[in-house]
Motif scaffolding. Structure first.
Motif, PDB file in Angstrom:
ATOM      1  N   MET A 207     -64.492  -6.472 -21.391  1.00 23.77           N
ATOM      2  CA  MET A 207     -64.596  -6.281 -19.942  1.00 23.77           C
ATOM      3  C   MET A 207     -63.219  -6.087 -19.352  1.00 23.77           C
ATOM      4  O   MET A 207     -62.338  -6.943 -19.504  1.00 23.77           O
ATOM      5  CB  MET A 207     -65.297  -7.477 -19.293  1.00 23.77           C
ATOM      6  N   ASN A 208     -62.995  -4.973 -18.675  1.00 25.49           N
ATOM      7  CA  ASN A 208     -61.709  -4.639 -18.070  1.00 25.49           C
ATOM      8  C   ASN A 208     -61.876  -4.490 -16.562  1.00 25.49           C
ATOM      9  O   ASN A 208     -62.801  -3.802 -16.098  1.00 25.49           O
ATOM     10  CB  ASN A 208     -61.154  -3.338 -18.654  1.00 25.49           C
ATOM     11  N   LEU A 209     -60.994  -5.122 -15.816  1.00 22.26           N
ATOM     12  CA  LEU A 209     -61.062  -5.090 -14.359  1.00 22.26           C
ATOM     13  C   LEU A 209     -59.695  -4.741 -13.801  1.00 22.26           C
ATOM     14  O   LEU A 209     -58.686  -5.318 -14.197  1.00 22.26           O
ATOM     15  CB  LEU A 209     -61.519  -6.464 -13.833  1.00 22.26           C
ATOM     16  N   SER A 210     -59.667  -3.800 -12.858  1.00 26.33           N
ATOM     17  CA  SER A 210     -58.398  -3.425 -12.221  1.00 26.33           C
ATOM     18  C   SER A 210     -58.639  -3.032 -10.771  1.00 26.33           C
ATOM     19  O   SER A 210     -59.725  -2.568 -10.407  1.00 26.33           O
ATOM     20  CB  SER A 210     -57.742  -2.258 -12.976  1.00 26.33           C
ATOM     21  N   GLY A 211     -57.629  -3.219  -9.954  1.00 19.76           N
ATOM     22  CA  GLY A 211     -57.736  -2.873  -8.540  1.00 19.76           C
ATOM     23  C   GLY A 211     -57.891  -4.095  -7.658  1.00 19.76           C
ATOM     24  O   GLY A 211     -58.039  -5.219  -8.131  1.00 19.76           O
ATOM     25  N   ASN A 212     -57.848  -3.868  -6.351  1.00 25.33           N
ATOM     26  CA  ASN A 212     -57.914  -4.943  -5.356  1.00 25.33           C
ATOM     27  C   ASN A 212     -59.355  -5.195  -4.930  1.00 25.33           C
ATOM     28  O   ASN A 212     -60.031  -4.313  -4.395  1.00 25.33           O
ATOM     29  CB  ASN A 212     -57.069  -4.556  -4.142  1.00 25.33           C
ATOM     30  N   LEU A 213     -59.827  -6.437  -5.139  1.00 22.00           N
ATOM     31  CA  LEU A 213     -61.206  -6.793  -4.800  1.00 22.00           C
ATOM     32  C   LEU A 213     -61.355  -7.314  -3.376  1.00 22.00           C
ATOM     33  O   LEU A 213     -62.486  -7.504  -2.912  1.00 22.00           O
ATOM     34  CB  LEU A 213     -61.726  -7.872  -5.763  1.00 22.00           C
ATOM     35  N   GLU A 214     -60.252  -7.540  -2.690  1.00 20.03           N
ATOM     36  CA  GLU A 214     -60.298  -8.149  -1.363  1.00 20.03           C
ATOM     37  C   GLU A 214     -61.038  -7.254  -0.357  1.00 20.03           C
ATOM     38  O   GLU A 214     -60.821  -6.034  -0.311  1.00 20.03           O
ATOM     39  CB  GLU A 214     -58.881  -8.428  -0.848  1.00 20.03           C
ATOM     40  N   ASN A 215     -61.918  -7.888   0.422  1.00 18.69           N
ATOM     41  CA  ASN A 215     -62.653  -7.216   1.505  1.00 18.69           C
ATOM     42  C   ASN A 215     -63.510  -6.051   1.021  1.00 18.69           C
ATOM     43  O   ASN A 215     -63.758  -5.102   1.771  1.00 18.69           O
ATOM     44  CB  ASN A 215     -61.684  -6.721   2.592  1.00 18.69           C
ATOM     45  N   LYS A 216     -63.949  -6.124  -0.206  1.00 16.05           N
ATOM     46  CA  LYS A 216     -64.835  -5.086  -0.749  1.00 16.05           C
ATOM     47  C   LYS A 216     -66.265  -5.639  -0.813  1.00 16.05           C
ATOM     48  O   LYS A 216     -66.491  -6.768  -1.244  1.00 16.05           O
ATOM     49  CB  LYS A 216     -64.385  -4.656  -2.145  1.00 16.05           C
ATOM     50  N   LYS A 217     -67.224  -4.850  -0.347  1.00 19.22           N
ATOM     51  CA  LYS A 217     -68.617  -5.284  -0.297  1.00 19.22           C
ATOM     52  C   LYS A 217     -69.492  -4.330  -1.119  1.00 19.22           C
ATOM     53  O   LYS A 217     -69.186  -3.144  -1.251  1.00 19.22           O
ATOM     54  CB  LYS A 217     -69.119  -5.286   1.149  1.00 19.22           C
ATOM     55  N   ILE A 218     -70.577  -4.900  -1.644  1.00 19.37           N
ATOM     56  CA  ILE A 218     -71.515  -4.098  -2.430  1.00 19.37           C
ATOM     57  C   ILE A 218     -72.907  -4.690  -2.290  1.00 19.37           C
ATOM     58  O   ILE A 218     -73.068  -5.881  -1.995  1.00 19.37           O
ATOM     59  CB  ILE A 218     -71.092  -4.056  -3.917  1.00 19.37           C
ATOM     60  N   SER A 219     -73.909  -3.871  -2.455  1.00 21.98           N
ATOM     61  CA  SER A 219     -75.288  -4.359  -2.432  1.00 21.98           C
ATOM     62  C   SER A 219     -75.463  -5.386  -3.549  1.00 21.98           C
ATOM     63  O   SER A 219     -75.137  -5.107  -4.702  1.00 21.98           O
ATOM     64  CB  SER A 219     -76.263  -3.191  -2.626  1.00 21.98           C
ATOM     65  N   PRO A 220     -75.941  -6.604  -3.247  1.00 20.64           N
ATOM     66  CA  PRO A 220     -75.989  -7.669  -4.256  1.00 20.64           C
ATOM     67  C   PRO A 220     -76.915  -7.363  -5.422  1.00 20.64           C
ATOM     68  O   PRO A 220     -77.933  -6.681  -5.272  1.00 20.64           O
ATOM     69  CB  PRO A 220     -76.492  -8.885  -3.465  1.00 20.64           C
ATOM     70  N   MET A 221     -76.528  -7.854  -6.591  1.00 20.77           N
ATOM     71  CA  MET A 221     -77.315  -7.729  -7.823  1.00 20.77           C
ATOM     72  C   MET A 221     -77.537  -6.268  -8.222  1.00 20.77           C
ATOM     73  O   MET A 221     -78.528  -5.929  -8.859  1.00 20.77           O
ATOM     74  CB  MET A 221     -78.656  -8.444  -7.673  1.00 20.77           C
ATOM     75  N   LEU A 222     -76.594  -5.427  -7.843  1.00 21.82           N
ATOM     76  CA  LEU A 222     -76.703  -4.012  -8.191  1.00 21.82           C
ATOM     77  C   LEU A 222     -76.102  -3.754  -9.564  1.00 21.82           C
ATOM     78  O   LEU A 222     -76.741  -3.153 -10.433  1.00 21.82           O
ATOM     79  CB  LEU A 222     -75.983  -3.170  -7.130  1.00 21.82           C
ATOM     80  N   LEU A 223     -74.884  -4.218  -9.776  1.00 19.19           N
ATOM     81  CA  LEU A 223     -74.184  -3.954 -11.032  1.00 19.19           C
ATOM     82  C   LEU A 223     -74.762  -4.740 -12.207  1.00 19.19           C
ATOM     83  O   LEU A 223     -74.774  -4.253 -13.337  1.00 19.19           O
ATOM     84  CB  LEU A 223     -72.691  -4.285 -10.884  1.00 19.19           C
ATOM     85  N   ILE A 224     -75.263  -5.936 -11.917  1.00 18.98           N
ATOM     86  CA  ILE A 224     -75.753  -6.778 -13.008  1.00 18.98           C
ATOM     87  C   ILE A 224     -76.961  -6.162 -13.705  1.00 18.98           C
ATOM     88  O   ILE A 224     -77.223  -6.433 -14.879  1.00 18.98           O
ATOM     89  CB  ILE A 224     -76.097  -8.197 -12.483  1.00 18.98           C
ATOM     90  N   THR A 225     -77.679  -5.294 -13.008  1.00 18.69           N
ATOM     91  CA  THR A 225     -78.831  -4.625 -13.620  1.00 18.69           C
ATOM     92  C   THR A 225     -78.396  -3.765 -14.802  1.00 18.69           C
ATOM     93  O   THR A 225     -79.076  -3.717 -15.834  1.00 18.69           O
ATOM     94  CB  THR A 225     -79.559  -3.745 -12.578  1.00 18.69           C
ATOM     95  N   PHE A 226     -77.248  -3.094 -14.652  1.00 19.08           N
ATOM     96  CA  PHE A 226     -76.747  -2.258 -15.742  1.00 19.08           C
ATOM     97  C   PHE A 226     -76.318  -3.119 -16.933  1.00 19.08           C
ATOM     98  O   PHE A 226     -76.525  -2.743 -18.091  1.00 19.08           O
ATOM     99  CB  PHE A 226     -75.561  -1.414 -15.267  1.00 19.08           C
ATOM    100  N   ILE A 227     -75.708  -4.276 -16.642  1.00 21.31           N
ATOM    101  CA  ILE A 227     -75.293  -5.183 -17.710  1.00 21.31           C
ATOM    102  C   ILE A 227     -76.517  -5.731 -18.441  1.00 21.31           C
ATOM    103  O   ILE A 227     -76.563  -5.764 -19.674  1.00 21.31           O
ATOM    104  CB  ILE A 227     -74.458  -6.340 -17.139  1.00 21.31           C
TER     105      ILE A 227
END
Length: 347
Positions: free
Chosen positions: A238-258
């Motif tokens: 798992m690789n993570l990069s970039g600024n996460l501050e003040n970023k919003k997303i529809s909940p439980m969206l990404l976890i479906t792909f995982i």
């Protein structure tokens, strides 16, 4: 009008007051006689109001809305004729024997020209009021329809968010049971991660958008719990990069792909399995890519014409409901025995 487009008594009084003043001043200019115009309008406006409301609140609901058009037309004509007789007599006896001073000659009898002119003028007022009422009704019904659609979309989104596989929880609970039997030091940590994950899944649906950091923490907990189940047979990068501050997303969206990687990849594999998760934030755009090796038994099957199962279908639907078409781009494909999901989305 209010946001529900209801016509109140204030609207009625305001409309007729403004119309009365305007009509009085207009005809006083035509006749060069303010008093005469005031008298005729005091007689004419109660007739305007009675005819308009009789048409809007009785004739149209009872006849037009039930497609009784002939009966409606006859009743409107009859109402106009009664109005004509009442207006002629009231004007003749209470204002002036010349009931139509704008004509080139004195009109003191019920002539055809007076009848047509008066009835057309009355029909104009009734049509104007009816148009306002129909427009207000249309706006109100449209507003109700939009509210209903919003409620339906909200309900559908909440349902789709709740579609994390129950098998995951059963498997994790079994793992916890095994760890407790072995008196493993990992048991408390696993219980804590499961608790955090369940708390997120339970409360995330209350908001249309969730902090991206919380969503990624949820993914990390999910992966950590699955690692316990698969042990050394699974490699997750798992690789993570970039600024996460003040970023919003529809909940439980990404976890479906995982979840899809484990459900259709790792759980069906006999040999070593690899899952790569790459999350990168560039400005206000999230670049999310997840890949998993395809199990041997799936390689032998003919490639499906549909990308993914119920989980991916749900997440596609959620994207359509929660985001504008230009705010995301989803690509799902297979290449070199690896299943890929690439999502570019505004956060």
């Amino acid at each position: 009008m209010s946001k529900d487009y209801d016509i109140t008594y204030v609207h009625h009084i305001t409309f007729w007051s403004i119309y009365f003043i305007f009509n009085t001043l207009r005809w006083s200019h035509v006749h060069s006689d303010l008093l005469y115009s005031l008298k005729t309008n005091l007689i004419g406006f109660p007739i305007h109001i009675a005819l308009s409301y009789f048409n809007v609140y009785y004739l149209m609901p009872k006849y037009v809305y039930h497609k009784k058009y002939v009966s409606y037309a006859l009743l409107v004509l009859g109402s106009l004729l009664i109005m004509l007789l009442v207006k002629f007599n009231l004007t003749y006896y209470f204002v002036s024997t010349n009931v139509m001073p704008e004509a080139t000659e004195v009109v003191n009898t019920l002539t055809l020209n007076y009848a047509i002119t008066t009835m057309l003028g009355e029909l104009y007022v009734v049509s104007f009021v009816t148009a306002i009422k129909i427009t207000a009704d249309w706006l109100r019904e449209t507003n109700k329809l939009h509210d209903l659609e919003k409620r339906q979309l909200t309900t559908e989104l909440k349902f789709l968010r709740s579609q994390v596989s129950p098998h995951f929880f059963f498997n994790t609970l079994n793992n916890i049971y095994s760890l407790t039997l072995e008196k493993s030091d990992k048991a408390p940590e696993v219980v804590l991660k499961l608790s955090e994950l369940m708390r997120y899944l339970l409360y995330a649906s209350n908001k249309p958008k969730q902090d991206l950091k919380k969503e990624i923490d949820c993914i990390q907990n999910y992966i950590d719990l699955e690692r316990i189940r698969f042990n050394d047979s699974l490699v997750v990068n798992m690789n993570l990069s970039g600024n996460l501050e003040n970023k919003k997303i529809s909940p439980m969206l990404l976890i479906t792909f995982i979840e899809n990687c484990f459900k259709h990849g790792a759980s069906q594999s006999i040999g070593k399995m690899y899952i790569d998760v790459n999350i990168r934030i560039e400005g206000d755009v999230l670049l999310f890519k997840v890949s998993n090796t395809i199990p041997e038994k799936r390689k032998k099957k003919k490639p499906s014409s549909k990308n993914g199962g119920i989980g991916l279908s749900n997440v596609k639907k959620r994207l359509e409901l929660a985001y504008a078409k230009n705010d995301y781009d989803l690509q799902i494909y297979e290449r070199d025995n690896v299943f890929h999901v690439e999502l570019k989305i505004k956060v």
